[in-house]
Design a protein around this motif. Sequence first.
Motif, mmCIF file in Angstrom:
data_model
loop_
_atom_site.group_PDB
_atom_site.id
_atom_site.type_symbol
_atom_site.label_atom_id
_atom_site.label_comp_id
_atom_site.label_asym_id
_atom_site.label_seq_id
_atom_site.Cartn_x
_atom_site.Cartn_y
_atom_site.Cartn_z
ATOM 1 N N UNK A 170 41.664 37.958 34.068
ATOM 2 C CA UNK A 170 41.807 39.402 34.190
ATOM 3 C C UNK A 170 41.074 40.124 33.070
ATOM 4 N N UNK A 171 41.148 39.560 31.853
ATOM 5 C CA UNK A 171 40.450 40.177 30.729
ATOM 6 C C UNK A 171 38.933 40.106 30.923
ATOM 7 N N UNK A 172 38.444 38.965 31.382
ATOM 8 C CA UNK A 172 37.010 38.834 31.643
ATOM 9 C C UNK A 172 36.554 39.836 32.698
ATOM 10 N N UNK A 173 37.324 39.966 33.757
ATOM 11 C CA UNK A 173 36.942 40.885 34.833
ATOM 12 C C UNK A 173 36.931 42.324 34.351
ATOM 13 N N UNK A 174 37.875 42.683 33.483
ATOM 14 C CA UNK A 174 37.886 44.048 32.941
ATOM 15 C C UNK A 174 36.689 44.308 32.044
ATOM 16 N N UNK A 175 36.108 43.223 31.505
ATOM 17 C CA UNK A 175 34.907 43.346 30.665
ATOM 18 C C UNK A 175 33.627 43.200 31.483
ATOM 19 N N UNK A 176 33.767 43.136 32.809
ATOM 20 C CA UNK A 176 32.585 43.046 33.676
ATOM 21 C C UNK A 176 32.081 41.643 33.896
ATOM 22 N N UNK A 177 32.893 40.630 33.593
ATOM 23 C CA UNK A 177 32.496 39.234 33.776
ATOM 24 C C UNK A 177 33.326 38.640 34.919
ATOM 25 N N UNK A 178 32.752 38.427 36.106
ATOM 26 C CA UNK A 178 33.502 37.845 37.216
ATOM 27 C C UNK A 178 34.047 36.464 36.847
#
Length: 397
Positions: free
Chosen positions: A18-26
Motif C-alpha cells: 500500500x505504501x509503494x502504491x501511494x508513492x506511485x510504485x505498482x
Amino acid sequence: MPSEYADLLIKRAQEFAAQLQSAGVPATVQKTTLREYSIKLDLTQGRAVLYYKPKKAQFQCQSENVPDEALWSQVLACWEDRRTTSAASVPTSALQPDTVVEVYVDGSWVAGTTSYGVVVVQGDAAIWEDSGVLSADESGDSRQVAGELQAVRVAMLWCREHGIKQATVHYDYAGIEHWATGKWKAKQPLTQRYRSDIENLGIEITWNKVEAHTGVKWNEMADTLANSAASNASGRNAISEVTSLADVESYVMAFSAFLRPRGVVLEIRRKEAVPTPHVQASVASGSESWGHLNVYGSAGKAPYPKFHEVHPEVKQGVLEQFWRQFKAPLVNELDEVNYYLGVFEPYEGLQLDFKLLADAVARVWAIRMSQPFDRARVRYNLATLKECVALLRQPTN
C-alpha cells in the motif's frame, strides 16, 4: 503447514504494498510465495522479498531480479521510511513512554562500508534494536563516526515516534555528545546536520560515555549489530559493484573543479584500467609543486585517494582536508545535485561522462518522480541532465 509468522508476514507485505502504491510504485503481494520466514511482492520489474528474523523481531527487504536501479531506489526509499516509523517490531504494551530508556549506539567501518547499530533498553530488556548501512555520500571519509551519529539519530527518531521523551545515550566516541551539546563546533555538513536533527527531535538526553570493548552487554550488542550490517553489505557490494576507470576519472575531474577556486590545480598525468582503475594527477599551487595524487577504484566502494606521493608532508594534510570537504555529506537532497551541476557546467560542450551528476539526480529522482530515470542514457549529455534538474527544482505539492 502455515507458517507461525504467516499473518505477520502477510500484514507487513500488504502494508508495504500500500505504501509503494501511494508513492506511485505498482506492487502486489503474492501470497503463493509465502514461506516460513519470507513473502514476495511483484513489482513492474522483478520482485521485492520481505524476510522476517524472529530473534530480532525485524524485517529486511531485498531485491529479486529488479534490473531498474531507479525503481529499486524508490522501493528502498519507501522501505526505509516504513522501517524507521514502524512499531511492528516492538509490542506496544511493552513501551512505557513516561520512563527513561537506555540507548546504546555504535558505528563500524568494514571494507569501505559505514554502518550503525543501536539497542534501546527499558529495565533489563532490549525493547528495540536496529542496524543499517550508510551510502558513500552519507558517510564521506568519516568512516565509523558517521555510523555512530546515525545510530543516535535513528534511536531518537524511534523514541519520538513512540512517545518517549527522555533517554540516556551510552556511547564510546566523545563527538557523539560534544557535537550535540555544542562543546565541539560543528564545522562540517555531517556534524551540522547531526546537531540540528538532535535539537529538533526534542528528546531530553542524558549522555554517558563508556569505554569501547570493555564487556558492557548492550554496548557490545550495538557493536555486533553495526559490524554485521557492514560486513553483510560489503560482501554484497564486492560482488555487484565494480568501479571503472571512467568512474575514477569523473571523481578526479570533480575534485579538480572543487580545488580550483581554492588555489590548487590538478592535472591528470596517467590513467590505467588494469589491474586496478587508477588515475594519477599532478598537484600544484601557483608555482609550487605538491607532487602527485593517486585515485583508485575497487569493487564495492567509491573511488578513493592515496596521498603518499604528495610532498611536502604538510601538504598531504591540506589535501586530505580538502578531500573530506569535497566528500562531506550535504544537508538538503538537492544540494548534491546543485553542487555537481556547478562542477560540470564549464564542461558542457565536451563529450564527457557526467556520472557523478547523473548519480545525484537519480537519487533525488527516485524519491520525487513517478516515472523511471534512464541514467545510462543521460549520463553523457549535460544538456539533458540540466533539464532533469530543472524538473526536480519545481515545487512539489
